[in-house]
Design a protein around this motif. Structure first.
Motif, PDB file in Angstrom:
ATOM      1  N   LEU A 170      52.284  44.841  52.736  1.00 51.27           N
ATOM      2  CA  LEU A 170      50.840  44.777  52.927  1.00 51.27           C
ATOM      3  C   LEU A 170      50.269  43.699  52.011  1.00 51.27           C
ATOM      4  CD1 LEU A 170      48.918  46.498  54.678  1.00 51.27           C
ATOM      5  CD2 LEU A 170      48.537  47.914  52.679  1.00 51.27           C
ATOM      6  N   GLU A 171      49.638  42.690  52.590  1.00 55.61           N
ATOM      7  CA  GLU A 171      49.157  41.543  51.819  1.00 55.61           C
ATOM      8  C   GLU A 171      48.161  41.938  50.728  1.00 55.61           C
ATOM      9  OE1 GLU A 171      47.382  37.051  52.447  1.00 55.61           O
ATOM     10  OE2 GLU A 171      47.087  38.524  54.037  1.00 55.61           O
ATOM     11  N   VAL A 172      47.233  42.840  51.048  1.00 54.76           N
ATOM     12  CA  VAL A 172      46.242  43.224  50.039  1.00 54.76           C
ATOM     13  C   VAL A 172      46.913  43.907  48.841  1.00 54.76           C
ATOM     14  CG1 VAL A 172      44.209  43.327  51.535  1.00 54.76           C
ATOM     15  CG2 VAL A 172      45.643  45.355  51.274  1.00 54.76           C
ATOM     16  N   TYR A 173      47.959  44.649  49.099  1.00 53.90           N
ATOM     17  CA  TYR A 173      48.682  45.307  48.015  1.00 53.90           C
ATOM     18  C   TYR A 173      49.419  44.278  47.156  1.00 53.90           C
ATOM     19  CZ  TYR A 173      51.858  48.453  45.571  1.00 53.90           C
ATOM     20  OH  TYR A 173      52.559  49.123  44.592  1.00 53.90           O
ATOM     21  N   ARG A 174      50.068  43.319  47.799  1.00 54.64           N
ATOM     22  CA  ARG A 174      50.775  42.278  47.050  1.00 54.64           C
ATOM     23  C   ARG A 174      49.818  41.455  46.190  1.00 54.64           C
ATOM     24  NH1 ARG A 174      53.037  40.996  52.015  1.00 54.64           N
ATOM     25  NH2 ARG A 174      52.233  38.883  51.807  1.00 54.64           N
ATOM     26  N   LEU A 175      48.647  41.128  46.732  1.00 56.99           N
ATOM     27  CA  LEU A 175      47.645  40.382  45.965  1.00 56.99           C
ATOM     28  C   LEU A 175      47.165  41.202  44.766  1.00 56.99           C
ATOM     29  CD1 LEU A 175      45.538  38.816  48.866  1.00 56.99           C
ATOM     30  CD2 LEU A 175      47.038  37.591  47.282  1.00 56.99           C
ATOM     31  N   ALA A 176      46.985  42.506  44.957  1.00 63.06           N
ATOM     32  CA  ALA A 176      46.559  43.373  43.858  1.00 63.06           C
ATOM     33  C   ALA A 176      47.629  43.418  42.767  1.00 63.06           C
ATOM     34  CB  ALA A 176      46.255  44.782  44.384  1.00 63.06           C
ATOM     35  N   LEU A 177      48.894  43.484  43.161  1.00 65.77           N
ATOM     36  CA  LEU A 177      49.975  43.485  42.175  1.00 65.77           C
ATOM     37  C   LEU A 177      50.012  42.184  41.385  1.00 65.77           C
ATOM     38  CD1 LEU A 177      52.959  45.137  44.089  1.00 65.77           C
ATOM     39  CD2 LEU A 177      51.533  46.137  42.286  1.00 65.77           C
ATOM     40  N   LYS A 178      49.751  41.082  42.074  1.00 58.01           N
ATOM     41  CA  LYS A 178      49.724  39.777  41.398  1.00 58.01           C
ATOM     42  C   LYS A 178      48.637  39.768  40.315  1.00 58.01           C
ATOM     43  CE  LYS A 178      48.915  34.900  42.230  1.00 58.01           C
ATOM     44  NZ  LYS A 178      48.210  33.958  43.067  1.00 58.01           N
ATOM     45  N   LEU A 179      47.465  40.278  40.651  1.00 60.02           N
ATOM     46  CA  LEU A 179      46.375  40.341  39.670  1.00 60.02           C
ATOM     47  C   LEU A 179      46.733  41.258  38.505  1.00 60.02           C
ATOM     48  CD1 LEU A 179      43.271  40.351  41.992  1.00 60.02           C
ATOM     49  CD2 LEU A 179      43.632  38.805  40.063  1.00 60.02           C
ATOM     50  N   SER A 180      47.427  42.348  38.782  1.00 60.69           N
ATOM     51  CA  SER A 180      47.858  43.249  37.705  1.00 60.69           C
ATOM     52  C   SER A 180      48.765  42.520  36.719  1.00 60.69           C
ATOM     53  CB  SER A 180      48.592  44.464  38.280  1.00 60.69           C
ATOM     54  OG  SER A 180      47.685  45.341  38.902  1.00 60.69           O
ATOM     55  N   GLY A 181      49.650  41.690  37.247  1.00 58.86           N
ATOM     56  CA  GLY A 181      50.516  40.900  36.377  1.00 58.86           C
ATOM     57  C   GLY A 181      49.738  39.896  35.556  1.00 58.86           C
ATOM     58  N   GLU A 182      48.741  39.291  36.151  1.00 59.60           N
ATOM     59  CA  GLU A 182      47.930  38.295  35.448  1.00 59.60           C
ATOM     60  C   GLU A 182      47.105  38.921  34.316  1.00 59.60           C
ATOM     61  OE1 GLU A 182      47.667  34.864  35.709  1.00 59.60           O
ATOM     62  OE2 GLU A 182      49.460  35.101  36.935  1.00 59.60           O
ATOM     63  N   ILE A 183      46.502  40.074  34.585  1.00 57.33           N
ATOM     64  CA  ILE A 183      45.678  40.678  33.538  1.00 57.33           C
ATOM     65  C   ILE A 183      46.556  41.167  32.395  1.00 57.33           C
ATOM     66  CG2 ILE A 183      45.549  43.042  34.448  1.00 57.33           C
ATOM     67  CD1 ILE A 183      42.721  41.047  32.704  1.00 57.33           C
ATOM     68  N   TRP A 184      47.784  41.539  32.685  1.00 59.81           N
ATOM     69  CA  TRP A 184      48.680  41.982  31.618  1.00 59.81           C
ATOM     70  C   TRP A 184      48.971  40.837  30.645  1.00 59.81           C
ATOM     71  CZ3 TRP A 184      49.605  46.485  29.736  1.00 59.81           C
ATOM     72  CH2 TRP A 184      50.624  46.630  28.803  1.00 59.81           C
ATOM     73  N   LEU A 185      49.087  39.623  31.183  1.00 59.87           N
ATOM     74  CA  LEU A 185      49.310  38.461  30.318  1.00 59.87           C
ATOM     75  C   LEU A 185      48.119  38.222  29.392  1.00 59.87           C
ATOM     76  CD1 LEU A 185      50.944  36.019  32.907  1.00 59.87           C
ATOM     77  CD2 LEU A 185      52.101  37.404  31.151  1.00 59.87           C
ATOM     78  N   VAL A 186      46.927  38.473  29.892  1.00 59.50           N
ATOM     79  CA  VAL A 186      45.722  38.350  29.070  1.00 59.50           C
ATOM     80  C   VAL A 186      45.718  39.454  28.007  1.00 59.50           C
ATOM     81  CG1 VAL A 186      43.186  38.484  29.079  1.00 59.50           C
ATOM     82  CG2 VAL A 186      44.389  37.268  30.924  1.00 59.50           C
ATOM     83  N   TYR A 187      46.010  40.667  28.435  1.00 62.13           N
ATOM     84  CA  TYR A 187      46.018  41.817  27.539  1.00 62.13           C
ATOM     85  C   TYR A 187      46.964  41.606  26.356  1.00 62.13           C
ATOM     86  CZ  TYR A 187      46.909  46.606  25.955  1.00 62.13           C
ATOM     87  OH  TYR A 187      47.055  47.733  25.185  1.00 62.13           O
ATOM     88  N   GLU A 188      48.142  41.117  26.642  1.00 59.26           N
ATOM     89  CA  GLU A 188      49.143  40.933  25.585  1.00 59.26           C
ATOM     90  C   GLU A 188      48.693  39.953  24.495  1.00 59.26           C
ATOM     91  OE1 GLU A 188      53.502  41.731  27.379  1.00 59.26           O
ATOM     92  OE2 GLU A 188      52.590  39.841  27.995  1.00 59.26           O
ATOM     93  N   LYS A 189      47.819  39.027  24.860  1.00 56.82           N
ATOM     94  CA  LYS A 189      47.354  38.024  23.896  1.00 56.82           C
ATOM     95  C   LYS A 189      46.124  38.473  23.103  1.00 56.82           C
ATOM     96  CE  LYS A 189      49.141  34.051  26.413  1.00 56.82           C
ATOM     97  NZ  LYS A 189      48.816  32.839  27.153  1.00 56.82           N
ATOM     98  N   LEU A 190      45.528  39.590  23.502  1.00 58.77           N
ATOM     99  CA  LEU A 190      44.348  40.077  22.781  1.00 58.77           C
ATOM    100  C   LEU A 190      44.739  40.615  21.409  1.00 58.77           C
ATOM    101  CD1 LEU A 190      42.484  42.091  25.574  1.00 58.77           C
ATOM    102  CD2 LEU A 190      41.797  39.898  24.594  1.00 58.77           C
ATOM    103  N   PRO A 191      43.853  40.451  20.436  1.00 63.28           N
ATOM    104  CA  PRO A 191      44.093  41.103  19.146  1.00 63.28           C
ATOM    105  C   PRO A 191      44.190  42.623  19.359  1.00 63.28           C
ATOM    106  CG  PRO A 191      42.236  39.568  19.007  1.00 63.28           C
ATOM    107  CD  PRO A 191      42.611  39.674  20.452  1.00 63.28           C
TER     108      PRO A 191
END
Length: 122
Positions: free
Chosen positions: A6-27
């Motif tokens: 399901l394309e919408v699900y795959r796109l949502a998973l991609k965003l989850s991966g992206e926000i995790w990269l931001v989260y890891e860099k936060l103090p």
């Protein structure tokens, strides 16, 4: 069809991966508040799509797709705050907003296609 196709699900998973990269860099002190909220709201998009997909009746599924859309809008809020507070790079923010806007359009189209199936008695 399986959920992973399901394309919408795959796109949502991609965003989850992206926000995790931001989260890891936060103090560490910011991971607890704005970091957790950002991750939870974006992860909730995919989780609600998955839960809706697993429901037996279309009408039951629809409420979870609407929840996913609500989480998408909440996620926009958190991304804006992260960028506005200089907690993420401008280029990453712009890319993620492009991705989340695309997901929003695709999710709306997906919801409309489900509505048509319900109306046609499928």
């Amino acid at each position: 069809m399986e959920l992973g196709k399901l394309e919408v699900y795959r796109l949502a998973l991609k965003l989850s991966g992206e926000i995790w990269l931001v989260y890891e860099k936060l103090p560490k002190q910011l991971q607890f508040g704005i970091g957790d909220q950002s991750v939870r709201s974006i992860d909730s998009i995919g989780a609600n799509i998955a839960e809706g997909y697993g429901r037996f009746h279309y009408k039951d599924s629809m409420k979870f797709y609407y929840y996913a859309r609500g989480s998408l809008w909440e996620s926009k809020h958190w991304l804006y705050l992260l960028a506005n507070r200089n907690l993420m790079e401008k280029a990453r923010y712009e890319k993620m907003m492009d991705d989340i806007n695309l997901l929003g359009k695709k999710l709306n189209n997906f919801i409309e296609s489900i509505k048509k199936k319900v109306q046609n008695g499928q």
